[in-house]
Design a protein around this motif. Structure first.
Motif, PDB file in Angstrom:
ATOM      1  N   PRO A   1       0.438  -7.197  28.353  1.00  0.00           N
ATOM      2  CA  PRO A   1      -0.850  -6.571  28.130  1.00  0.00           C
ATOM      3  C   PRO A   1      -1.423  -6.939  26.767  1.00  0.00           C
ATOM      4  N   SER A   2      -2.726  -6.882  26.703  1.00  0.00           N
ATOM      5  CA  SER A   2      -3.410  -7.217  25.465  1.00  0.00           C
ATOM      6  C   SER A   2      -3.274  -6.074  24.459  1.00  0.00           C
ATOM      7  N   VAL A   3      -2.989  -6.444  23.224  1.00  0.00           N
ATOM      8  CA  VAL A   3      -2.847  -5.460  22.157  1.00  0.00           C
ATOM      9  C   VAL A   3      -4.073  -5.573  21.266  1.00  0.00           C
ATOM     10  N   PRO A   4      -4.709  -4.453  20.930  1.00  0.00           N
ATOM     11  CA  PRO A   4      -5.895  -4.537  20.074  1.00  0.00           C
ATOM     12  C   PRO A   4      -5.537  -5.044  18.683  1.00  0.00           C
ATOM     13  N   ALA A   5      -6.476  -5.736  18.083  1.00  0.00           N
ATOM     14  CA  ALA A   5      -6.270  -6.249  16.723  1.00  0.00           C
ATOM     15  C   ALA A   5      -6.205  -5.082  15.749  1.00  0.00           C
ATOM     16  N   PRO A   6      -5.406  -5.219  14.689  1.00  0.00           N
ATOM     17  CA  PRO A   6      -5.356  -4.157  13.684  1.00  0.00           C
ATOM     18  C   PRO A   6      -6.730  -3.952  13.051  1.00  0.00           C
ATOM     19  N   SER A   7      -7.007  -2.732  12.659  1.00  0.00           N
ATOM     20  CA  SER A   7      -8.294  -2.431  12.045  1.00  0.00           C
ATOM     21  C   SER A   7      -8.262  -2.742  10.547  1.00  0.00           C
ATOM     22  N   LEU A   8      -9.437  -2.861   9.962  1.00  0.00           N
ATOM     23  CA  LEU A   8      -9.539  -3.084   8.527  1.00  0.00           C
ATOM     24  C   LEU A   8      -8.933  -1.915   7.767  1.00  0.00           C
ATOM     25  N   VAL A   9      -9.200  -0.700   8.208  1.00  0.00           N
ATOM     26  CA  VAL A   9      -8.653   0.485   7.544  1.00  0.00           C
ATOM     27  C   VAL A   9      -7.125   0.478   7.627  1.00  0.00           C
ATOM     28  N   GLY A  10      -6.604   0.118   8.783  1.00  0.00           N
ATOM     29  CA  GLY A  10      -5.152   0.031   8.934  1.00  0.00           C
ATOM     30  C   GLY A  10      -4.541  -0.994   7.985  1.00  0.00           C
ATOM     31  N   GLY A  11      -5.198  -2.119   7.836  1.00  0.00           N
ATOM     32  CA  GLY A  11      -4.715  -3.144   6.912  1.00  0.00           C
ATOM     33  C   GLY A  11      -4.761  -2.682   5.470  1.00  0.00           C
ATOM     34  N   LEU A  12      -5.825  -1.987   5.104  1.00  0.00           N
ATOM     35  CA  LEU A  12      -5.925  -1.471   3.736  1.00  0.00           C
ATOM     36  C   LEU A  12      -4.864  -0.415   3.465  1.00  0.00           C
ATOM     37  N   LEU A  13      -4.616   0.449   4.449  1.00  0.00           N
ATOM     38  CA  LEU A  13      -3.564   1.458   4.277  1.00  0.00           C
ATOM     39  C   LEU A  13      -2.195   0.811   4.157  1.00  0.00           C
ATOM     40  N   LEU A  14      -1.944  -0.214   4.950  1.00  0.00           N
ATOM     41  CA  LEU A  14      -0.678  -0.923   4.868  1.00  0.00           C
ATOM     42  C   LEU A  14      -0.526  -1.597   3.508  1.00  0.00           C
ATOM     43  N   ALA A  15      -1.595  -2.184   3.008  1.00  0.00           N
ATOM     44  CA  ALA A  15      -1.540  -2.864   1.713  1.00  0.00           C
ATOM     45  C   ALA A  15      -1.217  -1.882   0.590  1.00  0.00           C
ATOM     46  N   THR A  16      -1.750  -0.678   0.646  1.00  0.00           N
ATOM     47  CA  THR A  16      -1.480   0.292  -0.411  1.00  0.00           C
ATOM     48  C   THR A  16      -0.091   0.900  -0.292  1.00  0.00           C
ATOM     49  N   ALA A  17       0.531   0.782   0.866  1.00  0.00           N
ATOM     50  CA  ALA A  17       1.866   1.333   1.071  1.00  0.00           C
ATOM     51  C   ALA A  17       2.961   0.285   0.856  1.00  0.00           C
ATOM     52  N   ASN A  18       2.611  -0.893   0.373  1.00  0.00           N
ATOM     53  CA  ASN A  18       3.566  -1.980   0.208  1.00  0.00           C
ATOM     54  C   ASN A  18       4.340  -1.809  -1.107  1.00  0.00           C
ATOM     55  N   PRO A  19       5.612  -1.395  -1.047  1.00  0.00           N
ATOM     56  CA  PRO A  19       6.363  -1.156  -2.285  1.00  0.00           C
ATOM     57  C   PRO A  19       6.587  -2.425  -3.112  1.00  0.00           C
ATOM     58  N   LYS A  20       6.702  -3.572  -2.453  1.00  0.00           N
ATOM     59  CA  LYS A  20       6.886  -4.822  -3.218  1.00  0.00           C
ATOM     60  C   LYS A  20       5.678  -5.097  -4.096  1.00  0.00           C
ATOM     61  N   ALA A  21       4.501  -4.810  -3.598  1.00  0.00           N
ATOM     62  CA  ALA A  21       3.288  -5.027  -4.386  1.00  0.00           C
ATOM     63  C   ALA A  21       3.255  -4.107  -5.593  1.00  0.00           C
ATOM     64  N   TRP A  22       3.619  -2.849  -5.410  1.00  0.00           N
ATOM     65  CA  TRP A  22       3.604  -1.908  -6.533  1.00  0.00           C
ATOM     66  C   TRP A  22       4.626  -2.312  -7.599  1.00  0.00           C
ATOM     67  N   ILE A  23       5.790  -2.798  -7.177  1.00  0.00           N
ATOM     68  CA  ILE A  23       6.804  -3.252  -8.140  1.00  0.00           C
ATOM     69  C   ILE A  23       6.297  -4.465  -8.898  1.00  0.00           C
ATOM     70  N   ALA A  24       5.687  -5.408  -8.197  1.00  0.00           N
ATOM     71  CA  ALA A  24       5.156  -6.607  -8.863  1.00  0.00           C
ATOM     72  C   ALA A  24       4.057  -6.243  -9.854  1.00  0.00           C
ATOM     73  N   ILE A  25       3.166  -5.342  -9.465  1.00  0.00           N
ATOM     74  CA  ILE A  25       2.083  -4.932 -10.352  1.00  0.00           C
ATOM     75  C   ILE A  25       2.658  -4.212 -11.572  1.00  0.00           C
TER      76      ILE A  25
END
Length: 100
Positions: A1-25
């Protein structure tokens, strides 16, 4: 079955929850000093540099993902790519932890 593409909001939420990014910053802000700049100007300069890096890295991932879209549509190939990227993450992390 076809899976809907992730939303922009979902991508932004995922980006802010990325612990590797916070450690690098955090590492960039804590481990380096821009000589001659007052603290606020230094924070602004680092934020602009990190923002440019984030845009460039995400653009690169977008281009790589778009070019591999057909390959990643196959479950076995997608799993192989996923495992290869996971192995690369483990190896580069281990290498970074080795004493110099």
């Amino acid at each position: 079955p076809s899976v809907p593409a992730p939303s922009l909001v979902g991508g932004l939420l995922l980006a802010t929850a990325n612990p590797k990014a916070w450690i690098a910053i955090g590492a960039v802000f804590a481990a380096s000093r821009l000589q001659g700049l007052p603290p606020v100007a230094e924070a602004i300069a680092k934020t602009l540099a990190l923002t440019a890096m984030i845009v460039a890295i995400h653009l690169a991932w977008l281009l790589v993902g778009a070019s591999l879209a057909r390959l990643l549509a196959h479950p076995v190939a997608s799993r192989a790519v996923n495992l290869a990227l996971a192995a690369a993450l483990v190896v580069t992390t281990a290498w970074a932890l080795l004493p110099r």
